[in-house]
Design an enzyme around this catalytic site. Structure first.
Site, mmCIF file in Angstrom:
data_model
loop_
_atom_site.group_PDB
_atom_site.id
_atom_site.type_symbol
_atom_site.label_atom_id
_atom_site.label_comp_id
_atom_site.label_asym_id
_atom_site.label_seq_id
_atom_site.Cartn_x
_atom_site.Cartn_y
_atom_site.Cartn_z
ATOM 1 N N HIS A 520 18.662 14.770 -50.391
ATOM 2 C CA HIS A 520 19.813 13.981 -49.954
ATOM 3 C C HIS A 520 19.855 12.620 -50.663
ATOM 4 O O HIS A 520 20.062 11.598 -50.011
ATOM 5 C CB HIS A 520 19.750 13.739 -48.443
ATOM 6 C CG HIS A 520 19.831 14.982 -47.614
ATOM 7 N ND1 HIS A 520 19.448 15.026 -46.301
ATOM 8 C CD2 HIS A 520 20.285 16.220 -47.915
ATOM 9 C CE1 HIS A 520 19.649 16.251 -45.818
ATOM 10 N NE2 HIS A 520 20.152 16.999 -46.781
ATOM 11 N N HIS A 564 22.687 15.152 -42.905
ATOM 12 C CA HIS A 564 22.663 15.807 -44.209
ATOM 13 C C HIS A 564 23.925 15.314 -44.914
ATOM 14 O O HIS A 564 24.920 14.976 -44.262
ATOM 15 C CB HIS A 564 22.658 17.315 -44.035
ATOM 16 C CG HIS A 564 21.422 17.813 -43.344
ATOM 17 N ND1 HIS A 564 20.612 18.779 -43.874
ATOM 18 C CD2 HIS A 564 20.849 17.448 -42.171
ATOM 19 C CE1 HIS A 564 19.597 19.002 -43.046
ATOM 20 N NE2 HIS A 564 19.721 18.210 -42.010
HETATM 21 C C1 FAD Z 1 18.424 22.271 -52.084
HETATM 22 C C2 FAD Z 1 19.430 21.379 -51.397
HETATM 23 C C3 FAD Z 1 19.620 21.484 -50.035
HETATM 24 C C4 FAD Z 1 20.564 20.678 -49.398
HETATM 25 N N1 FAD Z 1 20.848 20.913 -48.098
HETATM 26 C C5 FAD Z 1 21.914 20.298 -47.538
HETATM 27 C C6 FAD Z 1 22.372 20.677 -46.257
HETATM 28 O O1 FAD Z 1 21.837 21.598 -45.624
HETATM 29 N N2 FAD Z 1 23.437 20.026 -45.741
HETATM 30 C C7 FAD Z 1 24.043 19.005 -46.408
HETATM 31 O O2 FAD Z 1 24.959 18.398 -45.871
HETATM 32 N N3 FAD Z 1 23.633 18.629 -47.633
HETATM 33 C C8 FAD Z 1 22.609 19.281 -48.213
HETATM 34 N N4 FAD Z 1 22.242 18.957 -49.480
HETATM 35 C C9 FAD Z 1 22.892 17.800 -50.137
HETATM 36 C C10 FAD Z 1 24.335 18.041 -50.565
HETATM 37 O O3 FAD Z 1 24.480 19.295 -51.187
HETATM 38 C C11 FAD Z 1 24.717 16.905 -51.516
HETATM 39 O O4 FAD Z 1 24.612 15.681 -50.809
HETATM 40 C C12 FAD Z 1 26.132 16.972 -52.072
HETATM 41 O O5 FAD Z 1 26.383 18.194 -52.708
HETATM 42 C C13 FAD Z 1 26.313 15.828 -53.064
HETATM 43 O O6 FAD Z 1 27.602 15.854 -53.597
HETATM 44 P P1 FAD Z 1 27.904 15.097 -54.968
HETATM 45 O O7 FAD Z 1 29.331 15.343 -55.276
HETATM 46 O O8 FAD Z 1 27.414 13.721 -54.843
HETATM 47 O O9 FAD Z 1 26.948 15.779 -56.042
HETATM 48 P P2 FAD Z 1 26.767 17.314 -56.445
HETATM 49 O O10 FAD Z 1 27.306 18.201 -55.387
HETATM 50 O O11 FAD Z 1 25.354 17.473 -56.829
HETATM 51 O O12 FAD Z 1 27.707 17.491 -57.716
HETATM 52 C C14 FAD Z 1 27.472 16.852 -58.957
HETATM 53 C C15 FAD Z 1 28.029 17.756 -60.046
HETATM 54 O O13 FAD Z 1 28.074 17.041 -61.271
HETATM 55 C C16 FAD Z 1 27.639 17.891 -62.311
HETATM 56 N N5 FAD Z 1 27.142 17.038 -63.393
HETATM 57 C C17 FAD Z 1 26.101 16.184 -63.352
HETATM 58 N N6 FAD Z 1 25.925 15.601 -64.558
HETATM 59 C C18 FAD Z 1 26.886 16.085 -65.367
HETATM 60 C C19 FAD Z 1 27.209 15.867 -66.733
HETATM 61 N N7 FAD Z 1 26.509 15.025 -67.501
HETATM 62 N N8 FAD Z 1 28.244 16.555 -67.261
HETATM 63 C C20 FAD Z 1 28.963 17.427 -66.499
HETATM 64 N N9 FAD Z 1 28.693 17.665 -65.194
HETATM 65 C C21 FAD Z 1 27.663 17.003 -64.642
HETATM 66 C C22 FAD Z 1 26.559 18.734 -61.655
HETATM 67 O O14 FAD Z 1 26.273 19.907 -62.390
HETATM 68 C C23 FAD Z 1 27.166 18.989 -60.291
HETATM 69 O O15 FAD Z 1 27.994 20.129 -60.279
HETATM 70 C C24 FAD Z 1 21.290 19.714 -50.145
HETATM 71 C C25 FAD Z 1 21.096 19.619 -51.524
HETATM 72 C C26 FAD Z 1 20.188 20.446 -52.152
HETATM 73 C C27 FAD Z 1 20.025 20.345 -53.636
#
Ligand code: FAD
Ligand code: NAG
Ligand code: NAG
Ligand code: NAG
Ligand code: NAG
Ligand code: NAG
Ligand code: NAG
Ligand code: NAG
Ligand code: NAG
Ligand code: NAG
Ligand code: NAG
Ligand code: NAG
Length: 587
Positions: A520, A564
């Site tokens: 997280h 989460h």
């Molecule tokens: C194993 C695991 C378990 C989790 N369990 C939970 C849960 O049970 N409940 C919950 O609420 N949250 C959970 N989380 C956390 C939750 O999934 C994240 O907080 C959320 O997805 C974050 O959203 P975001 O948009 O910040 O980033 P992300 O969803 O990580 O998206 C970022 C995106 O940017 C892309 N990206 C990065 N760098 C580049 C680049 N240079 N060029 C092109 N694309 C790029 C990545 O590939 C990714 O698709 C968990 C996470 C993980 C990994």
């Protein structure tokens, strides 16, 4: 198993209409918005902005399509995803408070981002958490009452896979039934559920039942709600970019494409994006007429900012990167919820290990899922979560102030999991994984560069358990699990504890050897009030001091909610879409 998976891939051939495969002429095409990263934040933004057919959006994602990725679609296989081809497989720096161990840092490498590989727990945080965001940013738009409409746009509460009677397991009045991401209660009952329910009545004073931890008041233990619909993972890719949305003619998607950096188009305006599809051999650029939306997540957003010359000038110059905009908070204040997965040996065969160890049984339950969307794989095997506080007279509060957002927000989280979540559990034994996590941690870490090459991974230091408060809290959380399992309902079930440690010193050593990240990470491009002397984005999510660049992902969290993190990101993205539409007068 392998043969089976490859057959499934063929059957689910991708049908993504707007995926761009020909880069010729891309530079001459005009996009209103370019979104970097198709995770929780980026997928939601791309969906909302393309509701207006005249708005053209290009979404760039490093990973591939989520279509046909069975391991991601089947909730019960979540432990098969880390590591996997859909994980970036980051590793932390040696953790000085954890005997210098390095930790896995999982992040989704797939359309949908980390929501394509996460544990799917649906939690919003408390009313106090959101009101604290409003106070920090001096923007009432982030308060609990004012984000309700975004919660509702995001959520589509649905019946569980087994269609059991859910009366008494949640409060329908605080849910939405017509949003985008499917949410449901567990669809396959776990062997430990009845014992848990009985414990909540036997020990109701310390462990009260909470009908709905998403009402704004989270304290107690309640049934887990998860981002699952019809027994299937409802990731950002499957929901916000599902077939009816990704086929919009004004939404353009580049998959398997790595963004290297953003480029200045006019002085202090960043509306151009540099990317590669061949590990940097060929570089391309594309521009946005209105805005670039950076949604690469808490690890890669600060990395991309720094490679674009936006960050602490001292750090940038040490890597030979020219500072275009000195913004020292980039990559700082990384906040993470540390977790210890306490594995109790139990007197049962009805746990996840039994499935993970037996290829025949695994194939059977995958078939059951495929044929009727029923059985043990419709959920990750967890049905209860608790959010609890240290007592008000806990000795730690003579040393440090209470870091929770308020008196009704938890210090620690308990997660009851019916087995060790791993495709390769220990050869023998069945377990209750009773995880303890610090919900309101005070440790802060950082993201910094390792090299000047944007294709190299950054240095990730969550700095777990570097404060007395975090160590104190996780010790007390473990002691709470022992009191919980001392209830009569566990008699004859628990065979052996995960550790014999009892003193503070012994428990600290157990934690040093067993702690992990809860995946997280947040706060590495934090939002602060307009006039704050620190922070990366303003309350409208625009990068301070720049034009044309907004950040919409978990990196902007001004502090971690006791939750989460996926739902808070969705809330941020839904509000961001409103802010962007109003700034550009879009419908
Ligand atoms: C194993 C695991 C378990 C989790 N369990 C939970 C849960 O049970 N409940 C919950 O609420 N949250 C959970 N989380 C956390 C939750 O999934 C994240 O907080 C959320 O997805 C974050 O959203 P975001 O948009 O910040 O980033 P992300 O969803 O990580 O998206 C970022 C995106 O940017 C892309 N990206 C990065 N760098 C580049 C680049 N240079 N060029 C092109 N694309 C790029 C990545 O590939 C990714 O698709 C968990 C996470 C993980 C990994
Ligand atoms: C992560 O590791 C797996 C092997 O476990 C590998 O297949 C995959 O390609 C790696 N992910 C990335 C983004 O390199
Ligand atoms: C961790 O590494 C640091 C730096 O190398 C070293 O000073 C310290 O003694 C190590 N700690 C442990 C517990 O090994
Ligand atoms: C579900 O259970 C509640 C009481 O537990 C009952 O009042 C209600 O009628 C049941 N609903 C259905 C559809 O059976
Ligand atoms: C749990 O309790 C319910 C209701 O009391 C009962 O129907 C069910 O069979 C019990 N499950 C197990 C595994 O004992
Ligand atoms: C880290 O966050 C705190 C507020 O929680 C703030 O006071 C401090 O300035 C931040 N540090 C940096 C480097 O941004
Ligand atoms: C594996 O599962 C199959 C199918 O349920 C069962 O017949 C078999 O006995 C199991 N094998 C072991 C070693 O438990
Ligand atoms: C806190 O108060 C409870 C009773 O209210 C008492 O049992 C306990 O010993 C106190 N703890 C400390 C650390 O003072
Ligand atoms: C905490 O929550 C309870 C139950 O909703 C409420 O009665 C109480 O007023 C809340 N306390 C504070 C300080 O908000
Ligand atoms: C940082 O760079 C060094 C030297 O290139 C390399 O050995 C190391 O593995 C890198 N660290 C990470 C976390 O990528
Ligand atoms: C295991 O559970 C069975 C009942 O299911 C009970 O008879 C047996 O005594 C238990 N074993 C232990 C070691 O407690
Ligand atoms: C706890 O102590 C018992 C008895 O000495 C021993 O058998 C067991 O292995 C110990 N457990 C752990 C996890 O160290």
């Amino acid at each position: 198993m392998l043969l089976f998976l490859s057959l499934a891939l063929v059957l689910w051939a991708p049908q993504v209409l707007s995926v761009i495969t020909d880069l010729d002429g891309l530079a001459h095409r005009s996009f209103d918005f370019v979104v970097i990263g198709g995770g929780a934040g980026g997928s939601a933004i791309a969906n909302r902005l393309t509701e207006d057919p005249d708005v053209h959006v290009l979404l760039i994602e490093a990973g591939g399509s989520n279509e046909g990725v069975l391991d991601s679609a089947i909730p019960g296989l979540m432990s098969f995803l880390t590591p996997s081809p859909w994980d970036w497989n980051f590793t932390s720096t040696p953790q000085s408070a954890l005997n210098n161990r390095t930790l896995a840092v999982a992040r989704g490498f797939i359309l949908g981002g980390s929501t394509g590989i996460n544990q799917m727990v649906y939690t919003r945080g408390t009313s106090e958490d959101w009101d604290s965001w409003a106070a920090i940013t001096d923007d009432e738009g982030w308060s609990w009452n004012n984000v309700q409409k975004y919660i509702r746009r995001n959520e589509r509460f649905t019946a569980p896979a087994d269609h059991h009677n859910t009366t008494g397991q949640f409060d329908p009045s605080v849910h939405s039934f017509d949003g985008v991401v499917s949410v449901s209660l567990q669809g396959f009952s776990n062997g430990i559920d009845n014992r848990t329910i009985q414990t909540l009545s036997e020990l109701s004073e310390e462990f009260p039942f909470n009908l709905d931890m998403n009402s704004g008041f989270q304290l107690g233990i309640g049934w887990v709600q998860a981002t699952i619909g019809d027994g299937t993972r409802s990731s950002a890719g499957a929901s916000y970019l599902g077939p009816q949305f990704i086929s919009r003619p004004n939404l353009h998607v580049l998959l398997n494409t790595r963004v290297l950096r953003m480029l200045e188009t006019e002085r202090l305006s960043f509306r151009s994006v540099e990317f590669t599809q061949d590990a940097g051999n060929t570089k391309h650029t594309v521009s946005a007429s209105k805005e670039v939306i950076l949604s690469a997540g808490s690890i890669m957003t600060p990395h991309i900012l720094m490679h674009s010359g936006i960050g602490d000038s001292e750090v940038l110059s040490s890597f030979g990167i020219e500072t275009i905009h000195h913004l020292p908070s980039v990559g700082k204040n990384l906040s993470e919820q540390p977790i210890v997965r306490n594995e109790w040996l139990v007197n049962s065969t009805d746990t996840f290990e039994t499935i993970a160890r037996n290829a025949t049984l695994l194939a059977d339950v995958i078939s059951e899922w495929e044929n009727i969307k029923m059985g043990p794989l419709v959920d990750p095997p967890l049905s209860f979560i608790g959010w609890l506080r240290l007592p008000d007279n806990a000795s730690i509060f003579q040393q440090v102030p209470d870091p929770a957002a308020g008196p009704n927000t938890s210090h620690y989280e308990l997660i009851l999991i019916n087995g060790i979540l791993s495709p390769t559990p220990p050869a023998t034994g069945n377990f209750l994984a009773f995880s303890t996590s610090v919900a309101s941690p005070t440790s802060r870490g950082s993201i910094t560069l390792n090299t000047s090459n944007p294709l190299d991974y950054p240095l990730i230091n969550p700095n777990l358990f570097s404060t007395d408060f975090d160590r104190f809290t996780v010790r007390e959380a473990f002691r709470a699990t022992k009191r919980f399992l001392a209830a009569q309902s566990w008699d004859g079930y628990i065979l052996a504890p995960p550790t014999n440690a009892t003193t503070d010193e012994e428990l600290d050593e157990y934690v040093r050897e067993n702690a992990a990240t809860e995946n997280h990470p947040a706060g590495t491009a934090a939002m602060s009030s307009k006039n704050a002397a620190y922070g990366v984005v303003d309350p409208d999510l625009l990068v301070k001091g720049l034009r044309g660049l907004r950040i919409v992902d978990a990196s902007i969290f001004p502090r971690l909610p006791a939750a989460h993190t996926q739902v808070p990101v969705y809330i941020v993205a839904e509000r961001a879409a409103d802010l962007i539409k109003s700034a550009w007068k879009i419908n």
